[in-house]
Design a protein around this motif. Sequence first.
Motif, PDB file in Angstrom:
ATOM      1  N   ASN A 135       4.656  -7.248  -1.759  1.00 27.25           N
ATOM      2  CA  ASN A 135       4.252  -6.632  -0.499  1.00 27.25           C
ATOM      3  C   ASN A 135       2.749  -6.386  -0.522  1.00 27.25           C
ATOM      4  O   ASN A 135       2.231  -5.698  -1.407  1.00 27.25           O
ATOM      5  CB  ASN A 135       5.009  -5.316  -0.277  1.00 27.25           C
ATOM      6  N   MET A 136       2.058  -6.928   0.473  1.00 28.92           N
ATOM      7  CA  MET A 136       0.590  -6.893   0.482  1.00 28.92           C
ATOM      8  C   MET A 136       0.099  -6.639   1.904  1.00 28.92           C
ATOM      9  O   MET A 136       0.690  -7.108   2.880  1.00 28.92           O
ATOM     10  CB  MET A 136       0.038  -8.217  -0.049  1.00 28.92           C
ATOM     11  N   ARG A 137      -0.982  -5.885   2.016  1.00 30.90           N
ATOM     12  CA  ARG A 137      -1.643  -5.645   3.303  1.00 30.90           C
ATOM     13  C   ARG A 137      -3.104  -6.068   3.174  1.00 30.90           C
ATOM     14  O   ARG A 137      -3.781  -5.676   2.228  1.00 30.90           O
ATOM     15  CB  ARG A 137      -1.563  -4.167   3.675  1.00 30.90           C
ATOM     16  N   ILE A 138      -3.541  -6.909   4.097  1.00 30.13           N
ATOM     17  CA  ILE A 138      -4.940  -7.346   4.105  1.00 30.13           C
ATOM     18  C   ILE A 138      -5.568  -6.937   5.423  1.00 30.13           C
ATOM     19  O   ILE A 138      -5.046  -7.259   6.501  1.00 30.13           O
ATOM     20  CB  ILE A 138      -5.068  -8.872   3.907  1.00 30.13           C
ATOM     21  N   VAL A 159     -10.086  -6.346   2.768  1.00 33.49           N
ATOM     22  CA  VAL A 159      -9.622  -5.310   1.843  1.00 33.49           C
ATOM     23  C   VAL A 159      -8.136  -5.553   1.604  1.00 33.49           C
ATOM     24  O   VAL A 159      -7.346  -5.613   2.548  1.00 33.49           O
ATOM     25  CB  VAL A 159      -9.859  -3.901   2.402  1.00 33.49           C
ATOM     26  N   ILE A 160      -7.759  -5.697   0.327  1.00 33.05           N
ATOM     27  CA  ILE A 160      -6.388  -6.033  -0.040  1.00 33.05           C
ATOM     28  C   ILE A 160      -5.729  -4.819  -0.677  1.00 33.05           C
ATOM     29  O   ILE A 160      -6.279  -4.215  -1.616  1.00 33.05           O
ATOM     30  CB  ILE A 160      -6.346  -7.222  -1.021  1.00 33.05           C
ATOM     31  N   GLU A 161      -4.558  -4.453  -0.175  1.00 34.23           N
ATOM     32  CA  GLU A 161      -3.795  -3.340  -0.736  1.00 34.23           C
ATOM     33  C   GLU A 161      -2.402  -3.830  -1.091  1.00 34.23           C
ATOM     34  O   GLU A 161      -1.808  -4.635  -0.361  1.00 34.23           O
ATOM     35  CB  GLU A 161      -3.696  -2.200   0.279  1.00 34.23           C
ATOM     36  N   LEU A 162      -1.873  -3.327  -2.216  1.00 36.39           N
ATOM     37  CA  LEU A 162      -0.535  -3.695  -2.679  1.00 36.39           C
ATOM     38  C   LEU A 162       0.401  -2.525  -2.430  1.00 36.39           C
ATOM     39  O   LEU A 162       0.271  -1.456  -3.045  1.00 36.39           O
ATOM     40  CB  LEU A 162      -0.558  -4.047  -4.161  1.00 36.39           C
ATOM     41  N   SER A 163       1.354  -2.722  -1.527  1.00 32.53           N
ATOM     42  CA  SER A 163       2.276  -1.639  -1.168  1.00 32.53           C
ATOM     43  C   SER A 163       3.146  -1.224  -2.335  1.00 32.53           C
ATOM     44  O   SER A 163       3.581  -0.068  -2.436  1.00 32.53           O
ATOM     45  CB  SER A 163       3.156  -2.081   0.005  1.00 32.53           C
ATOM     46  N   ASP A 164       3.438  -2.185  -3.245  1.00 32.40           N
ATOM     47  CA  ASP A 164       4.290  -1.887  -4.394  1.00 32.40           C
ATOM     48  C   ASP A 164       3.539  -1.163  -5.506  1.00 32.40           C
ATOM     49  O   ASP A 164       4.140  -0.761  -6.490  1.00 32.40           O
ATOM     50  CB  ASP A 164       4.880  -3.171  -4.957  1.00 32.40           C
ATOM     51  N   HIS A 165       2.223  -1.051  -5.358  1.00 29.41           N
ATOM     52  CA  HIS A 165       1.387  -0.395  -6.373  1.00 29.41           C
ATOM     53  C   HIS A 165       0.503   0.618  -5.650  1.00 29.41           C
ATOM     54  O   HIS A 165      -0.707   0.427  -5.505  1.00 29.41           O
ATOM     55  CB  HIS A 165       0.538  -1.418  -7.119  1.00 29.41           C
ATOM     56  N   SER A 166       1.100   1.697  -5.186  1.00 26.49           N
ATOM     57  CA  SER A 166       0.382   2.672  -4.365  1.00 26.49           C
ATOM     58  C   SER A 166      -0.777   3.325  -5.113  1.00 26.49           C
ATOM     59  O   SER A 166      -1.724   3.816  -4.494  1.00 26.49           O
ATOM     60  CB  SER A 166       1.349   3.756  -3.867  1.00 26.49           C
ATOM     61  N   ASP A 167      -0.709   3.335  -6.446  1.00 23.99           N
ATOM     62  CA  ASP A 167      -1.772   3.962  -7.215  1.00 23.99           C
ATOM     63  C   ASP A 167      -2.915   2.997  -7.516  1.00 23.99           C
ATOM     64  O   ASP A 167      -3.929   3.378  -8.096  1.00 23.99           O
ATOM     65  CB  ASP A 167      -1.223   4.511  -8.532  1.00 23.99           C
ATOM     66  N   ALA A 168      -2.759   1.712  -7.128  1.00 22.52           N
ATOM     67  CA  ALA A 168      -3.793   0.718  -7.409  1.00 22.52           C
ATOM     68  C   ALA A 168      -4.907   0.822  -6.379  1.00 22.52           C
ATOM     69  O   ALA A 168      -4.672   1.059  -5.186  1.00 22.52           O
ATOM     70  CB  ALA A 168      -3.198  -0.689  -7.386  1.00 22.52           C
ATOM     71  N   ALA A 169      -6.119   0.667  -6.850  1.00 19.74           N
ATOM     72  CA  ALA A 169      -7.276   0.740  -5.957  1.00 19.74           C
ATOM     73  C   ALA A 169      -7.304  -0.485  -5.049  1.00 19.74           C
ATOM     74  O   ALA A 169      -6.912  -1.582  -5.451  1.00 19.74           O
ATOM     75  CB  ALA A 169      -8.560   0.799  -6.786  1.00 19.74           C
ATOM     76  N   PRO A 170      -7.761  -0.318  -3.805  1.00 19.14           N
ATOM     77  CA  PRO A 170      -7.916  -1.471  -2.921  1.00 19.14           C
ATOM     78  C   PRO A 170      -8.873  -2.496  -3.541  1.00 19.14           C
ATOM     79  O   PRO A 170      -9.788  -2.143  -4.295  1.00 19.14           O
ATOM     80  CB  PRO A 170      -8.513  -0.869  -1.639  1.00 19.14           C
TER      81      PRO A 170
END
Length: 632
Positions: free
Chosen positions: A95-98, A119-130
């Motif tokens: 799961n990814m949001r760009i 800017v890429i965000e990983l929904s499955d890794h909420s603690d990961a930095a964008p």
Amino acid sequence: MNQARLITLAALLLPGLALSGACSSEPPNNPKESILDPDGDETPADPGDETPADPGDETPADPGDEMPPDTPPGSQMFTCDASKSPMFKSRDVLNMRISADFTKLNSAPTKEESGSQAVIELSDHSDAAPITANIIARGVSRFNCGFRPFSLKFEEKQKDNIFAHLGKSVKFVTHCGDREGLSPTLKADSLETYEQRLLMEDTIYQVLDQLQMPSLKTRLVRLTYHDAPTGKEETHLAFVREPEDEMAERCGMEELEDLSGVDTSQFKVDQQGVVLLNLLNDFVIQYDGIDGKNLVEMADVDRKAIVHAPYDFDLVGVSRPDYVANEGRTLEQNRDAFADWLRRNQSPTLFEQIDRMLARADQMQGAVDQSTMNEENHEVFSRWLSLYLGLLRDFRACEGHTDDPSRPLCHVEDDHGNRPDSASAVDPGEWSARIEPPGDADMFAVDLQANTLYSLGGRLPLELFDAQQNLVASASQRAVSFKPSQTGTYYLRASLGEQLVTSPLLPRPEELDRYISLYADDHGASLETATTLEAGEAGEGTWELAKGEDEDWFLVSAGASANVHIVLRDTDTGRVEVIRRDAPADELPLEEYLLEGDNDVSRLFEQPGEYVVRVIQMIGLRANGSYTMTLQ
């Protein structure tokens, strides 16, 4: 285009046809389609030794996928390691949001104008930095999609995140989507169909990935597109495709286009690699993947060898029988064509590769079973694997039985004998031979006259022997000329030597039949047999061949202001090549195309000196003809 690239393209046209073969029913396997997506203008990914990232708590990929296949000793040349990237440690949908300017990405007139900051965000890794990157559209035919495929380009290689060990450029394949003017090949009737096509494409990659042979890895992504200028969002399936250079590295090679400071002019296409490439393309019914298209080119520098991997499976016959190249053929019709290709190309290399595929049949089926394709497509893919793996099992028993006519799946009828006592009698002129399967040789008996000039040529290696089996002449690629010392019967042998025969599915006759000519010639095709033309003389010539390719050589002494004309009669076109006799070996000849009538070629003689002039016949509406060459 470098010389290695030319060698590559020349080596990829192959033979094969359609034969009816019995097939047993075995566990099926589902491949996926891929789309035509040569991305020529993208920055190559930079290989490196990045720090492995923590893949998190995703479901690990099937351990069987990372185990070397059970194969005979000495067959590991094309065995690839597992990817180091956490991207491919799991088969779970990522799961990814760009967030980016997707309006510009999907509407800009050129790729260069489509880029923006992402800017890429990983929904499955909420603690990961964008993660930040530049995003740019890519693709050829799919550049016209409503949702264009794109690349994420990083300023530096990523570490400690999902993109680690993927270099600085990562490609995404999207679901296409509607767009005004979209070609009928790409257009679908619904969003569901677009996404099913993408799932089928990904499944093809996943099936081939089970073989541990050169093939690109993929990972499905549930991608939320956030259009930064408008704030609009929508979510669709896509997949990440492994960078080509990363795949080459884990397969013990380098991507050919990334080589710098290496002379590749002497690199040769690996014959076993050609067999494997075509086996895999034909297995997934890839009619759009031969003659230099849809290939990753890799180099084994130590062996000076070029190896290819297939990709872009969006239009394969499994999932897109409606595509024009697939001609609506059924799976059974394609299987029969594959059976014919197999019997025409059987060799130890082919049987070895088939062993490897059969050893991984369960894993290939597993890749289909794990796919989220709909029920209808699951059924199609499973039936395809059942038919094709069944054929491979049946064909595997053909080894050593090529000459047994009671085995139609194995037997190839020979068009000419391979020994003097079984040679086909021919008259001097033109004919053809079909050299299949590997190791086949065709022998011809022809009566020649002593001290008569003959030329020998064809599109495969040729050897001419006298009655005592002494080698008289040989030719390969270019015609040679000679004069027999005795009248009698001579024997011409045609074979491909060490080259492994390969061929496209459903080939045209000219792709199977190799042209051969041995004919009485008026002018030779070598320095030793060339005709000397003096100033003030007119040289008369005739092109003897109906299919073209006759060459007449002349030796000419040209002064400071040479006046040279060639008048063609009763033919459409020809070519003349001129080079100085004392020219360096790397100097290219000057050339000019000839048309019917008077052709002034004086410009080709740039300075006084001795020249070799080659007057070359070309195939046209009227190939046969004559000419006069004058030198003043």
